[in-house]
Each structure stands twice: as structure tokens, then as C-alpha cells.
Motif scaffolding. Structure first.
Motif, PDB file in Angstrom:
ATOM      1  N   ARG A   1       2.570  11.611  31.222  1.00 38.39           N
ATOM      2  CA  ARG A   1       3.514  12.395  30.403  1.00 38.39           C
ATOM      3  C   ARG A   1       4.742  11.594  30.009  1.00 38.39           C
ATOM      4  N   GLY A   2       4.946  10.447  30.645  1.00 39.79           N
ATOM      5  CA  GLY A   2       6.034   9.568  30.210  1.00 39.79           C
ATOM      6  C   GLY A   2       5.687   8.924  28.869  1.00 39.79           C
ATOM      7  N   VAL A   3       4.393   8.846  28.554  1.00 38.44           N
ATOM      8  CA  VAL A   3       3.946   8.256  27.285  1.00 38.44           C
ATOM      9  C   VAL A   3       3.636   9.367  26.275  1.00 38.44           C
ATOM     10  N   THR A   4       2.859  10.380  26.706  1.00 37.51           N
ATOM     11  CA  THR A   4       2.423  11.453  25.796  1.00 37.51           C
ATOM     12  C   THR A   4       2.743  12.805  26.421  1.00 37.51           C
ATOM     13  N   ARG A   5       3.510  13.608  25.690  1.00 34.10           N
ATOM     14  CA  ARG A   5       3.970  14.881  26.265  1.00 34.10           C
ATOM     15  C   ARG A   5       2.929  15.984  26.165  1.00 34.10           C
ATOM     16  N   ARG A   6       2.175  16.004  25.024  1.00 34.50           N
ATOM     17  CA  ARG A   6       1.290  17.159  24.784  1.00 34.50           C
ATOM     18  C   ARG A   6      -0.160  16.731  24.541  1.00 34.50           C
ATOM     19  N   TYR A   7      -1.074  17.510  25.092  1.00 31.41           N
ATOM     20  CA  TYR A   7      -2.512  17.315  24.872  1.00 31.41           C
ATOM     21  C   TYR A   7      -3.071  18.617  24.337  1.00 31.41           C
ATOM     22  N   PRO A   8      -4.181  18.620  23.594  1.00 30.69           N
ATOM     23  CA  PRO A   8      -5.049  17.506  23.193  1.00 30.69           C
ATOM     24  C   PRO A   8      -4.299  16.495  22.320  1.00 30.69           C
ATOM     25  N   HIS A   9      -4.758  15.225  22.448  1.00 31.43           N
ATOM     26  CA  HIS A   9      -4.034  14.143  21.784  1.00 31.43           C
ATOM     27  C   HIS A   9      -5.003  13.013  21.453  1.00 31.43           C
ATOM     28  N   THR A  10      -4.716  12.320  20.336  1.00 30.86           N
ATOM     29  CA  THR A  10      -5.478  11.108  19.981  1.00 30.86           C
ATOM     30  C   THR A  10      -4.582   9.897  20.175  1.00 30.86           C
ATOM     31  N   PRO A  11      -4.875   9.039  21.191  1.00 33.67           N
ATOM     32  CA  PRO A  11      -4.057   7.852  21.424  1.00 33.67           C
ATOM     33  C   PRO A  11      -4.322   6.750  20.379  1.00 33.67           C
ATOM     34  N   GLY A  12      -3.761   5.578  20.639  1.00 39.92           N
ATOM     35  CA  GLY A  12      -3.942   4.416  19.754  1.00 39.92           C
ATOM     36  C   GLY A  12      -2.610   4.007  19.134  1.00 39.92           C
ATOM     37  N   ILE A  13      -1.892   3.088  19.813  1.00 33.99           N
ATOM     38  CA  ILE A  13      -0.579   2.657  19.288  1.00 33.99           C
ATOM     39  C   ILE A  13      -0.734   1.615  18.176  1.00 33.99           C
ATOM     40  N   ASP A  14      -1.965   1.121  17.989  1.00 33.25           N
ATOM     41  CA  ASP A  14      -2.217   0.115  16.944  1.00 33.25           C
ATOM     42  C   ASP A  14      -3.201   0.660  15.917  1.00 33.25           C
ATOM     43  N   ALA A  15      -2.974   0.339  14.645  1.00 38.28           N
ATOM     44  CA  ALA A  15      -3.937   0.714  13.603  1.00 38.28           C
ATOM     45  C   ALA A  15      -3.891  -0.323  12.483  1.00 38.28           C
ATOM     46  N   ALA A  16      -5.079  -0.702  12.013  1.00 36.46           N
ATOM     47  CA  ALA A  16      -5.179  -1.606  10.855  1.00 36.46           C
ATOM     48  C   ALA A  16      -6.190  -0.991   9.896  1.00 36.46           C
ATOM     49  N   GLY A  17      -5.815  -0.860   8.619  1.00 34.79           N
ATOM     50  CA  GLY A  17      -6.742  -0.240   7.676  1.00 34.79           C
ATOM     51  C   GLY A  17      -6.260  -0.335   6.248  1.00 34.79           C
ATOM     52  N   GLU A  18      -6.862   0.514   5.396  1.00 34.42           N
ATOM     53  CA  GLU A  18      -6.477   0.525   3.979  1.00 34.42           C
ATOM     54  C   GLU A  18      -5.696   1.791   3.674  1.00 34.42           C
ATOM     55  N   VAL A  19      -4.703   1.658   2.803  1.00 38.80           N
ATOM     56  CA  VAL A  19      -3.954   2.833   2.355  1.00 38.80           C
ATOM     57  C   VAL A  19      -4.914   3.724   1.566  1.00 38.80           C
ATOM     58  N   ALA A  20      -4.974   5.017   1.958  1.00 37.11           N
ATOM     59  CA  ALA A  20      -5.825   5.971   1.244  1.00 37.11           C
ATOM     60  C   ALA A  20      -5.004   6.761   0.228  1.00 37.11           C
ATOM     61  N   ALA A  21      -3.737   7.018   0.557  1.00 35.79           N
ATOM     62  CA  ALA A  21      -2.830   7.725  -0.371  1.00 35.79           C
ATOM     63  C   ALA A  21      -1.410   7.375   0.029  1.00 35.79           C
ATOM     64  N   SER A  22      -0.525   7.288  -0.974  1.00 35.01           N
ATOM     65  CA  SER A  22       0.850   6.887  -0.650  1.00 35.01           C
ATOM     66  C   SER A  22       1.860   7.567  -1.554  1.00 35.01           C
ATOM     67  N   ASP A  23       2.927   8.094  -0.930  1.00 37.38           N
ATOM     68  CA  ASP A  23       4.053   8.630  -1.694  1.00 37.38           C
ATOM     69  C   ASP A  23       5.189   7.607  -1.721  1.00 37.38           C
ATOM     70  N   SER A  24       4.917   6.389  -1.255  1.00 29.07           N
ATOM     71  CA  SER A  24       5.946   5.347  -1.199  1.00 29.07           C
ATOM     72  C   SER A  24       5.674   4.310  -2.285  1.00 29.07           C
ATOM     73  N   ASP A  25       6.773   3.796  -2.892  1.00 29.49           N
ATOM     74  CA  ASP A  25       6.616   2.746  -3.908  1.00 29.49           C
ATOM     75  C   ASP A  25       6.111   1.444  -3.295  1.00 29.49           C
ATOM     76  N   ARG A  26       6.274   1.295  -1.975  1.00 30.86           N
ATOM     77  CA  ARG A  26       5.917   0.016  -1.329  1.00 30.86           C
ATOM     78  C   ARG A  26       4.410  -0.162  -1.165  1.00 30.86           C
ATOM     79  N   PHE A  27       3.648   0.941  -1.153  1.00 30.82           N
ATOM     80  CA  PHE A  27       2.215   0.826  -0.866  1.00 30.82           C
ATOM     81  C   PHE A  27       1.371   1.577  -1.887  1.00 30.82           C
ATOM     82  N   ARG A  28       0.203   0.956  -2.191  1.00 30.74           N
ATOM     83  CA  ARG A  28      -0.730   1.596  -3.135  1.00 30.74           C
ATOM     84  C   ARG A  28      -2.095   1.757  -2.478  1.00 30.74           C
ATOM     85  N   PRO A  29      -2.884   2.733  -2.917  1.00 25.03           N
ATOM     86  CA  PRO A  29      -4.223   2.890  -2.335  1.00 25.03           C
ATOM     87  C   PRO A  29      -4.990   1.562  -2.363  1.00 25.03           C
TER      88      PRO A  29
END
Ligand SMILES: NC(=O)c1ccc[n+]([C@@H]2O[C@H](COP(=O)([O-])OP(=O)(O)OC[C@H]3O[C@@H](n4cnc5c(N)ncnc54)[C@H](OP(=O)(O)O)[C@@H]3O)[C@@H](O)[C@H]2O)c1
Length: 331
Positions: A55-83
Motif C-alpha cells: 500500500r506504500g506503492v499502490t493504495r487501491r485494488y483492483p489495479h494494473t501495475p507497470g511503471i514503464d511503458a513503450a508504444g505508439e501514440v493512438a490519440a493525442s490532444d497535445s501538440d507535441r505528439f501525433r498518432p
């Protein structure tokens, strides 16, 4: 509704934590400017804690962990990133209190997202992941505090772990003579292949006599475990030496006197990867993709799919695994 697969950790009636690969909906993800189709993630010690109900790391369950992610942008509301842009999202609150990289989609604030470093594939980036980033940050701090290869040996503790193994490899690549301390006597060849000049048992770098200072042996120390080993490291660095501290797998306690600091001018430097600024992230990741790129990194990596994660989590919590674990979200 776009459905996707995610590892979900739930608390059971017996206060245990069950892992299941379940179907989730993109529509149920939290608000954020960037939706990412995750291709690879990785397993870090913090993920193992999150996946086992800490609980020092995750307060509530059910939960999906994974502090790292690498992938492709699927949708973006930011000017910095495009699908279609290839991106990384590591740490902040990802996988701690927000659904993390063990799901095929994440939605996050744009400020947490960076472009995948030039020269690294998404899979290669997750071979380093937060473990590699933390190792590189530790080495950068040692060097920044004035430690040079000609000053003498550098000790790495928890050497077969994710941060430890990459610290050994990066220090060796940067020209340092590395002494790797490990609790796994059968992994000496693995550590030598990574670049360790010497391998010692972790007991050999744990003082139990309680002396205020020991013979000065190390120009620097990258400590990943805390507790008695970190306390011993502080007593064993040479005059003006530097010790970095990032972890607590052995213990969060640190019993020390002021003598290493006031008689030898030793520096203890804290390492924090989760909240560090984007400029630091981009600089350190560029080193991982460039000057500190590890040629044989694939040899220290085990790849699993979501269904194979539970075994690796158990092994990590027991201190049995070695190197880095990459999670392939499509396998
Ligand atoms: N500060 C930050 O921002 C930050 C970022 C990343 C990681 N971390 C922390 O750094 C630490 C290492 O993370 P990681 O992902 O590399 O973990 P890891 O892969 O599980 O590695 C930890 C290693 O420590 C050693 N170890 C395990 N139990 C031990 C014990 N009881 N006493 C002494 N050594 C023990 C083992 O190596 P040997 O068998 O070779 O000794 C183990 O492989 C964790 O505490 C993690 O939370 C902090």
C-alpha cells in the motif's frame, strides 16, 4: 468500445493478491491528453511491490501495475505528439495509482510522455526501462561528484538485479574497474560478462563489527539495496569518495555515524527517478541510447508476456531473478 488486455491485481478474501489477465475498455482509462498503445513494458522492484499489495506503492485494488511503458501514440490532444509517434512513459504515478504498462493501452498527461530515444527500438528501450535509467542516473551522479576511473575501484551492490546489472555494465563501459557484490554465488560469470573485474559475496561487504570506519577501498559505490550494506559502503569508501543510494530491498534503515562524512569527506547522494524533470530524462536516455549503450544487453534480458509475469514477480520478491525482465504486451 475498444477492448484490450491487462494484468489486473485484485485483493482476495484471504488478503492475498491474485493476478489475472482480463479484458478492459479504453473508455474506462483515466483522463489524459495522450492515449498510448503499449507494446513493451518491464518489471522493476516497485512493480513487484505493487503487484503484491504494497500500500506504500499502490493504495487501491483492483489495479494494473507497470511503471514503464513503450508504444505508439493512438490519440493525442497535445501538440507535441501525433498518432503513430513512438514514445515512452516511465514512472510519475503510472502503474502506482494509475493503470500502468501491464495493459495494452494507457492514457496519461502529455507532460509524462517523451519520444523514444533515437537509436532505440521500443523493445530495446524497455530492456533499459526505469532500472537502466536509474543505473545511468547513479553513474552520472558519481561522475558529476568527481569520481574518475583512475581514482580506483567502484563497488556495485545488488549486482545481479535490474539496476545493479546495468550499473555494472555502464560503469565498465565508462572505463571504471567494477567490483560486483551479489548474494548469488552462481552468477559470477554473468557479472564478469557484464564487465565486472571482480565479484564478491555480499557478506564480504557487510560489516557486523560495528566499527566507525573501515579500510578505504572504493572510489565510489552504487548501492541499490540499503541497510547494513549501505552503512558498510559509507565506512569503506576512500577519502573524498561518493556513494549513491537508490533502493531498499535489504532494508530502508541506515545506521551510520558522522565519521565517514567529517573524517573522510564522503558524499552520500540520493537517486530519485520517478519525479525527475524531463530535461534530465532526455539527457540520461540519450546516454543509454548512445555512449552508454550496452552491446550485450540482450544477454541480461528475459522476455515474458502478461501471463508469464506472476512467476517473475515471485522470483523478484524472493531476490532470485537476474538482469532485466521485458514484458511483451502482444505475446
Ligand atoms: N530511487 C529510485 O528512483 C529508484 C528507481 C529504480 C529502482 N529503485 C530501487 O532500487 C532497488 C533495486 O531495484 P531493481 O528493480 O533493480 O530490483 P531487483 O531487480 O529486484 O534487484 C535487487 C537486487 O538486490 C539484491 N537483493 C535482494 N534481496 C536482498 C537482500 N535481502 N539483501 C541484500 N541484497 C538483496 C539481489 O541482487 P544480488 O543477489 O546480486 O545481491 C537483487 O537481484 C529497489 O529497492 C527499487 O525500489 C529506486
Amino acid at each position: 468500445m475498444t477492448k484490450f488486455k491487462a494484468l489486473v491485481v485484485s485483493e482476495t478474501a484471504e488478503k492475498r493478491y491474485a493476478h489475472e489477465v482480463l479484458e478492459r475498455s479504453v473508455e474506462d482509462l483515466p483522463a489524459g491528453e495522450v492515449l498510448i498503445r503499449v507494446r513493451y513494458s518491464s518489471l522493476n522492484y516497485k512493480d513487484a511491490l505493487s503487484a503484491s499489495g504494497n500500500r506504500g506503492v499502490t493504495r487501491r485494488y483492483p489495479h494494473t501495475p507497470g511503471i514503464d511503458a513503450a508504444g505508439e501514440v493512438a490519440a493525442s490532444d497535445s501538440d507535441r505528439f501525433r498518432p503513430g509517434d513512438k514514445v515512452l512513459c516511465c514512472c510519475y504515478n503510472l502503474g502506482m495509482n494509475l493503470p500502468g504498462g501491464y495493459g495494452q493501452y494507457i492514457r496519461v498527461p502529455a507532460a509524462w510522455v517523451m519520444s523514444c530515444p533515437e537509436g532505440l527500438s521500443l523493445r530495446e528501450a524497455m530492456m533499459y526501462g526505469t532500472g537502466g535509467f536509474t543505473a545511468a542516473l547513479s553513474v552520472e551522479k558519481l561522475i558529476g561528484h568527481g569520481v574518475k576511473p583512475e581514482d580506483g575501484k567502484v563497488l556495485v551492490t545488488g549486482a545481479t538485479g535490474g539496476v545493479g546489472s546495468l550499473s555494472v555494465a555502464i560503469l565498465a563501459k565508462a572505463g571504471f574497474q567494477v567490483v560486483a557484490a551479489s548474494g548469488k554465488s552462481d552468477q559470477a560469470d554473468f557479472l564478469r560478462r557484464l564487465g565486472a573485474a571482480e565479484v564478491v559475496d555480499r557478506e564480504a561487504v557487510t560489516d557486523r563489527k560495528g566499527l566507525a570506519l573501515l579500510k578505504g577501498k572504493w572510489a565510489g559505490v552504487v548501492d541499490t539495496v540499503g541497510g547494513e550494506i549501505l552503512a558498510t559502503a559509507l565506512k569503506s569508501v576512500k577519502y573524498g569518495g561518493v556513494v549513491t543510494c537508490c533502493g531498499n530491498v535489504a532494508s530502508p534503515e541506515l545506521a551510520t555515524t558522522v565519521y565517514p562524512f567529517i573524517l573522510r569527506g564522503v558524499s552520500l547522494v540520493g537517486i530519485e527517478a520517478a519525479e525527475c524533470d524531463m530535461a534530465t530524462r532526455e539527457r540520461v536516455w540519450a546516454k543509454l541510447a548512445g555512449v552508454w549503450r550496452i552491446d550485450g544487453i540482450a544477454d541480461m534480458v528475459t522476455e515474458v508476456g502478461l501471463a508469464g509475469l506472476s512467476v517473475q514477480i515471485e522470483s523478484m520478491l524472493a531476490g532470485r531473478h537476474r538482469g532485466r525482465i521485458v514484458v511483451n504486451l502482444d505475446s
